[in-house]
Design an enzyme around this catalytic site. Structure first.
Site, mmCIF file in Angstrom:
data_model
loop_
_atom_site.group_PDB
_atom_site.id
_atom_site.type_symbol
_atom_site.label_atom_id
_atom_site.label_comp_id
_atom_site.label_asym_id
_atom_site.label_seq_id
_atom_site.Cartn_x
_atom_site.Cartn_y
_atom_site.Cartn_z
ATOM 1 N N GLU A 114 1.057 -1.477 -0.086
ATOM 2 C CA GLU A 114 -0.251 0.226 -0.182
ATOM 3 C C GLU A 114 0.587 1.604 0.018
ATOM 4 O O GLU A 114 1.959 0.911 0.454
ATOM 5 C CB GLU A 114 -1.086 0.104 1.075
ATOM 6 C CG GLU A 114 -1.989 -1.189 1.416
ATOM 7 C CD GLU A 114 -3.065 -1.013 2.611
ATOM 8 O OE1 GLU A 114 -2.397 -0.600 3.622
ATOM 9 O OE2 GLU A 114 -3.976 -1.092 2.306
ATOM 10 N N GLY A 115 0.305 2.446 -0.440
ATOM 11 C CA GLY A 115 0.913 3.467 0.325
ATOM 12 C C GLY A 115 0.965 4.278 -0.958
ATOM 13 O O GLY A 115 2.289 5.456 -0.992
ATOM 14 N N CYS A 116 1.349 3.306 -2.617
ATOM 15 C CA CYS A 116 1.590 3.672 -3.731
ATOM 16 C C CYS A 116 0.289 4.340 -4.421
ATOM 17 O O CYS A 116 -0.597 3.199 -4.660
ATOM 18 C CB CYS A 116 2.483 3.011 -4.607
ATOM 19 S SG CYS A 116 2.590 0.972 -4.133
ATOM 20 N N VAL A 117 -0.475 5.141 -4.587
ATOM 21 C CA VAL A 117 -1.291 5.733 -5.262
ATOM 22 C C VAL A 117 -0.717 6.341 -7.279
ATOM 23 O O VAL A 117 0.327 6.573 -7.216
ATOM 24 C CB VAL A 117 -2.124 7.440 -4.323
ATOM 25 C CG1 VAL A 117 -3.313 7.332 -5.555
ATOM 26 C CG2 VAL A 117 -2.469 6.343 -3.416
#
Lengths: 105, 418
Positions: free
Chosen positions: A102-105
């Site tokens: 997670e944490g990547c957009v």
């Protein structure tokens, strides 16, 4: 969602090939997923990283980031890139049967 | 008096403070906010500075102008948080006790984390635009740029406003085209992602847009170090990229005080429940905005939706009720694509960005994941909304959670994609 046969077992995968249910994961499936990522054989060094990542995800509920892996497993970033070429965090997460980090957009 | 202490008076901190003055009974609660910097920066405007479309002065306002007079503001550095004792120690040795603490200390760039980056070429052939100071320095560089290769490199995720590097490239394309030297300028985007964006549909559509603008994407590029003398960046898998101008988005980290106080992860972002923003470690600490480790974009729009939902939820919590898991990761971002156009994205934790119309299905007026002039106007008018509605703690008439209405799940058919 699609299902797919990996190491003789039918499992659900998402559109990027990540296992949907981490409980489906086996060491044999890991080896097949590794082949999809261009890693012919999982060595002891690979397993050190995979085991750490599964352990870490067990406590935090999410696949570790690149920094999380290097600071937690003691494997250097450079080494991580030679073990899992190109995007190591993503590849490790996939092979370890965890969701995409997670944490990547 | 019971005490709420808010650390950081940026986008999230200011909104929280002003919301809480409307919601809480101020005969019972004292609200204090601490920040060492008296200036509130309009960060969404940084992207315009390198192209001479916004000035330094325009983007700076006094923090106290935007804080309710009912909030006590202390302008000093935060030295340490002692969560076990419910205390915050300030640089001037003042000790603040709190019943509830809100951490909104944001994040910042750390070029010194990458060898070769923040050294003797920083501000010369290596620039950034993630602070006002660096954006101003880059303006002069861009104005005098005669041609050559510009590499925009994201060092590591997460970063503030993940679309800004692509906006920078698209605005560069337009800028150098209008200047008549686009054919002498090579534009490269070196990103640790496996494409322009991490979510598949946006990655494809934005990737196509970059392609049409002749912006090359170097995927899966994790920089190991920069060689400032040879003017190249080298990745962990030993790929080398030469540049004439490197525009770097260095490692983004949360505030040092968060790490020092034992409240951060390896990048000093503070672990929280992603739907309530309650700290994973302490039941009277909330972390809002960029300071939190929630897996959403680090951006003002996210902080705004989050704070909208936070206020009443927090009030209930202080009355002894359970927190409601309300926040869905809702994000809007206007992406400047050059030539007076822009693209709008609308998504959340579960739903990736899709094409469509926003906010009214079938009408818009904004187009999702497609270029339009109105999207650009939306971005420009957002500045007024930011200062006059969001920062004042007023509600925008848009639902804080995302809706699927207006999103085209059949976009491939509509766009005739095979």
């Amino acid at each position: 969602m699609a299902s797919k046969v990996l190491a003789g077992k039918t499992v659900e995968v998402n559109e990027e090939g990540f296992l949907v249910n981490p409980a489906d994961w086996t060491k044999e499936i890991a080896a097949e997923l590794a082949k999809e990522e261009g890693i012919a054989e999982l060595t002891e060094a690979h397993w050190k990283v995979i085991d750490f990542s599964r352990q870490s995800a067990g406590t935090t509920g999410a696949a570790p980031t690149l920094r999380g892996i290097t600071s937690g497993s003691g494997v250097s970033t450079k080494e991580l890139f030679s073990l899992f070429p190109k995007g190591p965090a993503k590849k490790v997460a996939k092979i370890a049967g965890l969701g995409k980090p997670e944490g990547c957009v | 008096m019971k005490k709420i202490v808010i650390l950081g008076a940026g986008t999230a901190g200011t909104m929280v403070a002003n919301h809480l003055t409307h919601l809480m009974d101020l005969n019972e609660w004292q609200i204090t906010i601490v920040d060492e910097d008296p200036i509130h920066y309009y960060q969404a405007g940084y992207i315009f500075v390198p192209f001479g479309k916004a000035t330094e002065k325009q983007l700076m306002k006094q923090k106290k102008t935007y804080l309710s007079s009912k909030v006590r503001m202390l302008q000093t550095k935060i030295e340490l948080i002692q969560p076990e004792n419910n205390k915050v120690i300030l640089q001037d040795k003042t000790v603040l006790d709190y019943d509830f603490l809100v951490i909104a200390t944001g994040c910042d760039i750390y070029p010194e984390e990458t060898p070769g980056l923040g050294e003797h070429e920083w501000g010369k052939s290596i620039h950034s635009f993630y602070t006002l100071k660096t954006a101003v320095a880059l303006e002069e560089k861009i104005r005098n740029f005669q041609g050559g290769r510009i590499v925009v490199n994201v060092v590591e995720n997460p970063i503030k406003c993940p679309v800004a590097p692509m906006e920078f490239l698209m605005l560069s394309d337009a800028y150098f085209t209008q200047k008549g030297i686009r054919d002498c300028v090579e534009l490269i985007y070196a990103t640790p992602n496996s494409g322009a964006f991490t979510k598949p549909v946006a990655s494809k559509l934005i990737g196509d847009m970059l392609d049409r603008k002749n912006i090359k994407v170097e995927e899966d590029f994790y920089i190991e170090h920069a060689d400032p003398d040879a003017k190249k960046i080298i990745s962990y898998d030993e790929r080398e990229l030469e540049y004439d101008l490197l525009v770097s988005i260095p490692v983004n980290k949360g505030a040092d005080v968060v790490g020092k106080s034992g409240l951060g992860d390896e990048l000093n972002f503070s672990p929280v429940n992603k739907s309530t923003f309650l700290s994973d470690k302490f039941a009277n600490i909330f972390v809002l905005g960029d300071a939190a480790n929630a897996p959403t974009s680090k951006a003002g729009s996210v902080a705004h939706y989050a704070v909208d939902l936070f206020g009443e939820n927090f009030k209930r919590y202080t009355e002894g009720k359970e927190l409601e898991e309300k926040f869905d990761g809702h994000t809007n971002c206007f992406i400047e694509s050059g030539y007076g156009k822009g693209v709008l994205l609308d998504f959340n934790y579960e739903q990736e960005p899709l094409p469509g119309l926003f906010p009214v299905p079938g009408i818009g007026p904004f187009a999702l994941l497609q270029e339009s002039r109105l999207n650009h106007i939306g971005k420009l008018s957002f500045e007024w909304m930011y200062w006059n509605i969001l920062m004042r703690g007023r509600k925008v008439p848009l639902a804080p959670t995302m809706t699927m209405a207006g999103k085209w799940t059949d976009w491939e058919k509509r766009f005739n994609v095979a």
